[in-house]
Enzyme design. Structure first.
Site, PDB file in Angstrom:
ATOM      1  CD  GLU A  17       6.065  13.294  22.229  1.00 43.59           C
ATOM      2  OE1 GLU A  17       5.985  12.543  23.211  1.00 43.59           O
ATOM      3  OE2 GLU A  17       5.306  13.200  21.228  1.00 43.59           O
ATOM      4  CE  LYS A  57       3.223  11.657  25.626  1.00 43.58           C
ATOM      5  NZ  LYS A  57       3.841  11.080  24.409  1.00 43.58           N
ATOM      6  CB  CYS A  86       2.243  13.490  21.933  1.00 42.24           C
ATOM      7  SG  CYS A  86       1.891  12.531  20.422  1.00 42.24           S
TER       8      CYS A  86
END
Length: 681
Positions: free
Chosen positions: A52, A121, A177
């Site tokens: 990330e 995300k 994540c």
């Protein structure tokens, strides 16, 4: 493509990489990422996932809102796109990206000079040490979007799947994540939409015990989604103002761990494995509930956009980055093997306990030969009567010597029965067999040494006939001893023969596992040391039906000389029964598992003098025998097999359970595929 190419055999080589991060220095990070991408290209990798925000650094806080940084990110992305023109891997790179009025934490997909798409995300943690919402926006609501960045136009949104046009089954999804830490991860919806490889770009900081939690989440997600799952966490170079980083990188497939890197690296590191796309496709086809769930979530699954790309993978042999167990029913890991043996043995015992309780039967009748199968059935029966509170004398073990019974095996059977304290009886079947052969007009009755199938089956049938009549006479249950491997190959006498019993505890256990079960029973002292000594002697005896007489100095009749080495045939059975693989793919896997004695681990306790390797010609030859016997003629024996418990996740052959097939089928298309696709050397 050729036989030895992983890309011909339905695999995709994938990687999860971590590089040394240069904080707020996209140009330096781009150079590192491109260097690792070149390494992946040289190793024929189709997909590589990086951590990330790997292009900027994750722990840079409000620097993420600085225009100079974001400008540098765009220049770095443009450089990566340009320099990727000759690189095969699809790269998933973490980067902060301006879109609309906000900054997004994204996975940027780049391959062969194209910006394929950008995935934002969705779930931004804002608790404990995290406060991503201060700088970044959630990708929720951006589906269907499009972005122009650095002169490149590309789709933008969490609804993107990247599908290889020249490698069927490789469909990639990216999440970031925190997206995996929630009850319904985006990757679950993507899997229902057809994604087979799920990637997670992570910058999860490390705390005590957190690595195990990550592994649990990713491994379980791969199992639940029947997919591969790639995880790459930020590592060295990230800011340690308040946190630390361990660079965990892992690859999972349908619940199995394929590869993991070390943690806390000082330099760049790469985790590589070959994902079996055929396996994933077969699992999804078999588990109808997967598609049921897709229909229940049709709206979300239908909303994904597919972006095509071409890998142009190498057509030659690039090796296999994947451990292939020689014995798929017998794990080489000592702890796992011990657990498997404990469970298998107790599954068999539990099945027999229930059958005796349900029928009210107090006695068990079993024929003992001193071979592996009857030995194991006998020690299962011994533990069963112990649990039921019955005397072991209620086990009526009969030695039934025939024309070829050796003193060695007969003696082992007698010693084992005595050591266990069961009732031992003996009936010489030779007079009855001679009379039957005489009645049939068989040449043997007149003194001719004709040892044909009739000669063999007269003995096998009489043994079973005696056992059933003894069970009638003694009020007992005939315990079957034939194993899963024999059922697969049709290596049993149908009807009035060893194919039949009242209950068969071994029907779900392959021959290769039975050897280790017996070894486990002896080594863990389930019975007395005297029993363990006899078990060791039985394990050292060659597998033989002992139906054909031999003269002094001659080699005893060998089962494996006829039906093939059980270690190979169990390998063939596992991949045929469990995954429905083509014969050519099974041969490819077998060549990697069995081609070199020194490659890979052997199960604990496996004798060094029995460790063998096989050339491709041998593998093909015995696979031909397996296909002919399994598909060509032996199903009628399985269609009428007695009850017995399923033991292995590899499957069983019960017509009421795992395997249902016509008794009058044929092996033609499997044999054709084998001959067409597998070279002779």
């Amino acid at each position: 493509m050729n036989f030895r190419s992983i890309y011909h055999q339905g695999f995709a080589r994938v990687a999860a990489g971590t590089t040394r991060c240069a904080l707020a220095d996209p140009a330096t990070n781009a150079a590192s990422l491109l260097g690792m991408a070149q390494t992946c290209h040289d190793r024929a990798v189709a997909l590589v996932v990086f951590p990330e925000l790997s292009l900027s650094g994750y722990a840079i806080d409000d620097l993420l809102l600085q225009d100079p940084l974001l400008d540098a990110v765009e220049r770095a992305l443009d450089e990566i796109v340009a320099r990727s023109a000759e690189l095969m891997p699809l790269m998933l790179i973490g980067a902060p990206v301006r879109f609309g009025a906000r900054i997004y934490n994204t996975a940027v997909a780049i391959q062969r000079g194209r910006l394929l798409g950008i995935v934002p995300k969705i779930h931004l943690p804002n608790y404990r040490e995290f406060y991503e919402r201060r700088q970044l926006a959630s990708g929720d609501g951006t589906a269907g979007g499009e972005i122009i960045i650095g002169g490149h136009r590309a789709p933008f949104g969490p609804d993107l799947l990247f599908a290889a046009e020249d490698l069927p089954g490789l469909v990639v999804h990216a999440e970031i994540c925190e997206d995996i830490w929630i009850p319904v991860p985006p990757s679950s919806q993507a899997a229902l939409a057809g994604a087979t490889v799920l990637a997670n770009l992570s910058a999860s900081n490390i705390t005590i015990g957190k690595a195990d939690t990550r592994r649990l989440l990713c491994q379980s997600q791969s199992a639940r989604c029947l997919a591969a799952y790639l995880y790459a966490a930020a590592g060295t170079g990230e800011s340690t103002t308040d946190l630390a980083w361990d660079g965990q990188a892992s690859i999972f497939e349908s619940g199995a761990v394929l590869a993991e890197t070390g943690r806390f690296p000082e330099a760049d590191q790469l985790c590589v494995a070959d994902v079996d796309l055929d396996l994933l496709r077969q699992e999804r086809a078999r588990m109808g509930t997967f598609d049921d769930n897709r229909r229940l979530n049709a709206a979300s699954a239908a909303g994904f956009r597919r972006v095509g790309f071409r890998l142009a993978p190498p057509s030659g042999d690039v090796g296999l980055e994947r451990a292939v167990e020689r014995f798929p029913f017998v794990p080489a890991d000592p702890a796992r093997l011990a657990q498997d043996c404990y469970e298998a043995y107790n599954i068999q015992v539990a099945g027999l306990v229930q059958r005796l309780r349900a029928t009210g039967t107090k006695r068990v009748v079993i024929g003992v030969s001193g071979g592996l199968d009857s030995t194991h059935a006998l020690i299962v029966a011994a533990r069963t009567v112990d649990l039921l509170g019955l005397p072991r004398a209620n086990i009526l073990a009969y030695s039934l010597p025939g024309f070829a019974t050796s003193d060695h095996t007969r003696g082992n059977a007698q010693r084992l029965a005595q050591a266990l304290g069961v009732t031992l009886g003996e009936i010489d079947i030779r007079p009855a067999a001679t009379k039957m052969l005489e009645d049939l007009g068989h040449p043997f009755a007149g003194g001719a040494p004709q040892y044909d199938i009739t000669f063999e089956n007269v003995q096998a049938g009489l043994r079973t006939d005696y056992l059933f009549r003894l069970a009638n006479h003694q009020g007992g249950l005939v315990l079957g001893t034939g194993d899963l491997s024999e059922l697969a190959l049709g290596w049993c006498t149908y009807g009035v023969g060893d194919q039949m019993s009242h209950y068969n505890v071994n029907s779900g256990v392959p021959k290769t596992l039975i050897q280790h079960l017996i070894r486990w029973v002896g080594s863990t002292q389930q019975f007395t040391p005297e029993v363990s000594t006899v078990l060791d002697a039985i394990l050292d005896t060659e597998i033989s039906p002992e139906l054909v007489p031999v003269q002094a100095g001659e080699t005893p009749q060998s089962t494996e000389a006829t039906v093939g080495p059980y270690e190979l045939q169990d390998f063939n059975l596992f991949y045929t029964l469990r995954f429905g693989f083509r014969p050519s793919k099974i041969a490819f896997l077998a060549s990697h598992a069995w081609g070199d004695v020194g490659r890979g681990a052997w199960p604990p306790g496996f004798p060094a003098d029995r460790r063998r390797a096989y050339e491709l010609a041998q593998i093909k030859g015995w696979l031909r025998v397996f296909v002919q016997r399994f598909f060509g003629f032996s199903q009628f024996k399985r269609s009428a097999m007695p009850n017995g418990p399923k033991v292995s996740a590899g499957g069983s052959l019960s017509p009421r359970g795992d395997w249902r097939a016509p008794s009058d089928g044929n092996a033609r298309i499997w044999l054709d595929e084998l001959e067409r696709e597998v070279p002779d050397a």
